[in-house]
Every structure is written in structure tokens, then in C-alpha cells.
Design a protein around this motif. Structure first.
Motif, PDB file in Angstrom:
ATOM      1  N   ARG A   1      -5.318  24.104  67.644  1.00 56.83           N
ATOM      2  CA  ARG A   1      -6.804  24.482  67.917  1.00 56.83           C
ATOM      3  C   ARG A   1      -7.281  24.522  68.901  1.00 56.83           C
ATOM      4  N   VAL A   6      -4.892  23.699  62.930  1.00 60.67           N
ATOM      5  CA  VAL A   6      -6.110  22.939  63.479  1.00 60.67           C
ATOM      6  C   VAL A   6      -6.632  22.584  64.237  1.00 60.67           C
ATOM      7  N   GLY A  24      -9.467  26.772  62.459  1.00 61.11           N
ATOM      8  CA  GLY A  24      -8.306  27.463  62.850  1.00 61.11           C
ATOM      9  C   GLY A  24      -8.024  28.851  63.578  1.00 61.11           C
TER      10      GLY A  24
END
Length: 483
Positions: free
Chosen positions: A446, A443, A291
Motif C-alpha cells: 500500500r 503494508v 495496509g
């Protein structure tokens, strides 16, 4: 509509769950977590004082006092359990509508499936490794293990968990099992509390609502929004009594457990808390590697939902604060946070998985049962399967643990030894479950591609939220194409 099945996803926008956090502000500002901790300490002290072993009162009188002390806690658990099913159904269904485009919805779903399963496997494996390394079962007097008997609600929950694990696994039955995941009768799934089927139904319902014109889906989205708000109003009211509930439940547990057993179980509790700390480090490393988030900043950012999760003991009840933290503090795209958090509340149970695996190793050591490598793999697989779809409410850990114990042949009678400590330890695993949901948000934020940039999506969401607030509308239609 533009002709595509999911084109309505670009035109209808239910209000975010973060607008429901107003009811929780008083609880957060009043340091509910500290009040809960005080209740825990007082409950343990009171229970040990009233315990028959101290000689102040007889066993029948002590048990009677314990039942009355636990009454507020049992009512508290009943209220929380009552609202979870409608809250999860409404939150997941409305969360699907937050997606900006079909590709993002599909990518998020596939990515989440791999992330949830992968992180849960890691959590269960950590529980096994820590249990085998620190051997907490060797610190408890084994003489008390055979004498422990299950009774009352604990026995009923254990029997339910044992029934879950009674049917052996077979590849021949696998297609039938997959088919049975689909709720042929959603109302029956809701009544029985089958959370995995409820989640699947919610996803199907959400996708179906996006397949019809916004004018047709808006009334149901608004109805589900009302359900969300009512559920959160109940939670916010009930949570004011959380310290009293915790006090009573722990007092009763200590009355039944006794100081002798509790002393031996202290090492087990310490190992579980250590395991939770290791899992927290794993989550922070995941946020850093996948992330791109600084671990210390991440830890500071999630402080509020982490402590509220500890206080409420339910990741479902914490959802509005979790969504608000994801969007306003971590700057996650609203389309992801509103979809991931409700799903994670029932399917991303890393803290629960670690606890179930470690507790099973503890029980096996207590009864001097050697688990082979094959059985350890079965333990991890069973723990992952049992954790996914577990209701995000207090008290169901015994059901999950009973099914896991049965799958590897460990006696269920040992549950009577740890049920008191479970009242404390489940709060730690709830906080870890909430942390896992927020890490999943950063997470996916991204890694998942989107049709529009993060800045553009956040700006559009802010404009819609302004319209929803000024017009007092729960669902906005066609806000993307001009207001």
C-alpha cells in the motif's frame, strides 16, 4: 540495456517461489499441524511417564531412553538447519530480480528497514511490559533455579550466545562494527552460518546480477532456482516426519525436566502464549491501519502459512506457501512479495523478539534480580539486535536468549529450566514471524510507489508465469517487451 546500471531489472524474470508449493500440498491437506499437536501431547505424556520421579525406571535408563527417542528429532533439526543457508541465499538473490523498477527497489528496501526495526522494537517492548505486569517468574519455586545446570548441546548453545554478548558496546568501535557487517569472505560467512552477512551478500549479489546483461545473469539465476527447488524437496520430505520428531524431542525434554518443575512453568508458558496473542493483535491492527486490510479477513487469509509455520517450526521452510498466500490470496504485487518474504524470514523476527524479552524478564524475576529502566532499555536494544539476522530454523532460540541474558547480567543456568518448554513455544513464535512477514507485504504494497499499477503488474506476472509453465523455463528474458 538502456544505459542505466539497473536496466536489466526490466528484462529478466526468475520463476516465483510459489511454484514450489506443490510439494507441500499433501502436508497441508493432511493437516500436518494437527499431527504435530498430537505428537506434542503424546511426547509430553510419554516423557512424564518415563521420568525418574515416577519411579518406573532409574535415572540412567530414563536418560538413555530419552536420547533414543530424541534421535529422529535431532536428525530433523539437522536437516532443516542444513538447507536454510543455501535456501535464504538463493531466495533473496532471485527475489531482488522481481522488482519492477529501481525506484521501487530502493523504496521497498528503505521502507522495509524502518518497518522491520520498528515492529521488532514494539514486539520486544511488549515482551518487557507483559513480563513486568504478569510477573511469571514469581510462580516458579525458586529453590529449583540455583540447582539447574546446563549440559550437553544446551550448554554449547548457551556458551555460543554468551560469547556473542561478551564484547561491550562502544561508540569508538561502532565504525569497525559496521564495516565487519560486510562479508569480506562470503564462503566463510556461509560456512560459519552468519545469517546477517549472508543476507547482505545475497542483496549485493542480486543487485550485481541485475547490473549485467540478462544473458550473463540468467545461468546463475537458473542455478539458484535449482538450489531452491532441491532445498524445498528436502524440506517437504523431512516434514513428513515432523510429528515423530516433535514426539521424541518433547519426550526427552519432559524426562529431564520432570512434573514438579513443569507445573511451576505452566504459568510462564501461559504468559508467553498470551504475549504472542497480543502481538498477533498488534499485527492485525497494523494491517488495518497501514495496509487497509480487515483484521478478520486478514486472519482467515493467512491461515495456511500460519499453521504450516507452526508445523515446520521454520519461517524459511514456509516461504513458498507464504509467497503464494501473499500473491494469490492477499493480492500483493509479486515484485514485493518475492523480495519481502525471503528477507523477512531472517530479519523480521517479532515473535522471537517478544519471546526473548519476556523470557529474560522471567529469568530476572526467578533469580530476584531487579532490572533498572536503563537495563530494560538495554534489554530491548539487545533483543532487537539479536533477533535481526537470526537463522529461521528450529533450536537457535537458546543462542539468542543466552546472548540477551548475558547482556543484562542474568544467570544462564536458568536456561535448563525452560529448554523443554522452548520446544513448544518456539512454534508459536514461528507462526508470529510468518504473520509479521505477510503484514509487511500488505503494508509495503500500500505504501511503496511503483512504476506500473498493481493490476498491470499482476497481469504481466500471470502472462510470464504462463510462458514459464508452457515452455518449462525457470528464467524468462525480455518478456516485458513482447513474447
Amino acid at each position: 540495456m538502456k544505459g542505466g546500471t539497473f536496466s536489466a531489472v526490466e528484462h529478466i524474470f526468475p520463476k516465483s517461489q510459489k511454484f514450489l508449493t506443490g510439494r507441500f500440498n499433501r502436508l497441508v491437506q493432511g493437516r500436518l499441524w494437527l499431527q504435530v499437536l498430537i505428537g506434542m501431547v503424546l511426547g509430553i505424556g510419554t516423557g512424564l511417564l518415563i521420568n525418574p520421579d515416577t519411579g518406573f525406571v532409574s535415572k540412567p535408563v530414563a536418560n538413555g531412553i530419552g536420547e533414543w527417542l530424541a534421535l529422529p528429532g535431532n536428525l530433523f533439526l539437522a536437516f532443516i538447519q542444513m538447507i536454510v543457508v543455501p535456501l535464504i541465499l538463493a531466495s533473496i538473490t532471485r527475489g531482488i530480480a522481481a522488482a519492477t523498477d529501481v525506484r521501487q527497489l530502493k523504496s521497498t528496501g528503505v521502507g522495509l528497514a524502518f518497518y522491520f526495526v520498528g515492529s521488532t522494537i514494539v514486539a520486544a517492548a511488549l515482551g518487557v511490559v507483559i513480563g513486568l505486569t504478569l510477573t511469571p517468574g514469581n510462580y516458579v519455586d525458586r529453590a529449583v533455579a540455583p540447582a539447574a545446570e546446563l549440559a550437553g548441546p544446551v550448554a554449547e548453545l548457551a556458551a555460543e550466545g554468551e560469547a556473542r554478548a561478551a564484547k561491550p558496546f562502544s561508540l569508538v568501535d561502532l565504525p569497525t562494527g559496521i564495516t565487519e557487517l560486510l562479508p569480506t569472505n562470503p564462503l566463510n560467512s556461509i560456512v560459519s552460518g552468519d545469517m546477517l552477512q549472508i543476507v547482505i551478500f545475497s542483496i549485493v549479489l542480486g543487485v550485481g546480477l541485475l547490473s549485467v546483461p540478462p544473458q550473463s545473469s540468467k545461468p546463475l539465476f537458473e542455478l539458484l532456482g535449482s538450489v531452491q527447488e532441491i532445498c524445498m524437496a528436502i524440506v517437504a520430505t523431512v516434514m513428513m516426519f515432523a510429528p515423530v520428531a516433535v514426539f521424541g524431542l518433547l519426550a526427552q525434554a519432559m524426562i529431564k525436566t520432570g512434573p514438579g518443575v513443569l507445573t511451576g512453568l505452566a504459568a510462564y508458558a501461559a504468559v508467553v502464549v498470551f504475549g504472542m496473542a497480543v502481538l498477533l493483535v498488534f499485527y492485525l491492527v497494523t494491517a488495518l491501519v497501514l495496509g487497509g486490510r480487515n483484521p478478520l479477513e486478514m486472519l482467515r487469509s493467512i491461515r495456511e502459512p500460519f499453521l504450516l509455520g507452526f508445523s515446520t517450526n521454520s519461517s524459511a521452510a514456509t516461504m513458498p506457501v507464504t509467497v503464494k498466500t501473499a500473491e494469490e490470496v492477499l493480492k500483493v504485487r509479486p515484485s514485493l512479495s518475492q523480495f519481502i518474504v525471503p528477507l523477512g524470514a531472517t530479519m523480521n523476527m517479532g515473535g522471537t523478539a517478544l519471546y526473548q524479552a519476556l523470557a529474560t524478564i522471567f529469568m530476572a524475576q526467578l533469580y530476584q534480580i531487579d532490572l533498572s529502566m536503563g537495563m530494560l532499555l538495554v534489554l530491548i536494544a539487545t533483543t532487537v539486535g539479536a533477533s535481526i539476522g537470526t537463522p529461521a530454523v528450529p533450536g537457535v532460540g537458546i543462542v539468542v536468549l543466552a546472548s540477551v541474558l548475558s547482556s543484562v547480567g542474568v544467570p544462564l543456568s536458568g536456561l535448563a529450566l525452560i529448554v523443554g518448554l522452548d520446544r513448544i513455544l518456539e512454534r508459536f513464535r514461528t507462526s508470529l514471524n510468518v504473520t509479521g512477514d505477510l503484514v509487511a507485504c500488505v503494508v509495503m504494497d500500500r505504501l511503496v510507489p511503483a512504476k506500473v499499477s498493481r493490476e498491470s503488474e499482476i497481469r504481466s506476472a500471470a502472462e510470464r508465469e504462463h510462458i514459464q509453465e508452457t515452455r518449462n523455463e525457470d528464467v524468462v528474458i525480455n518478456s516485458r517487451g513482447g513474447h
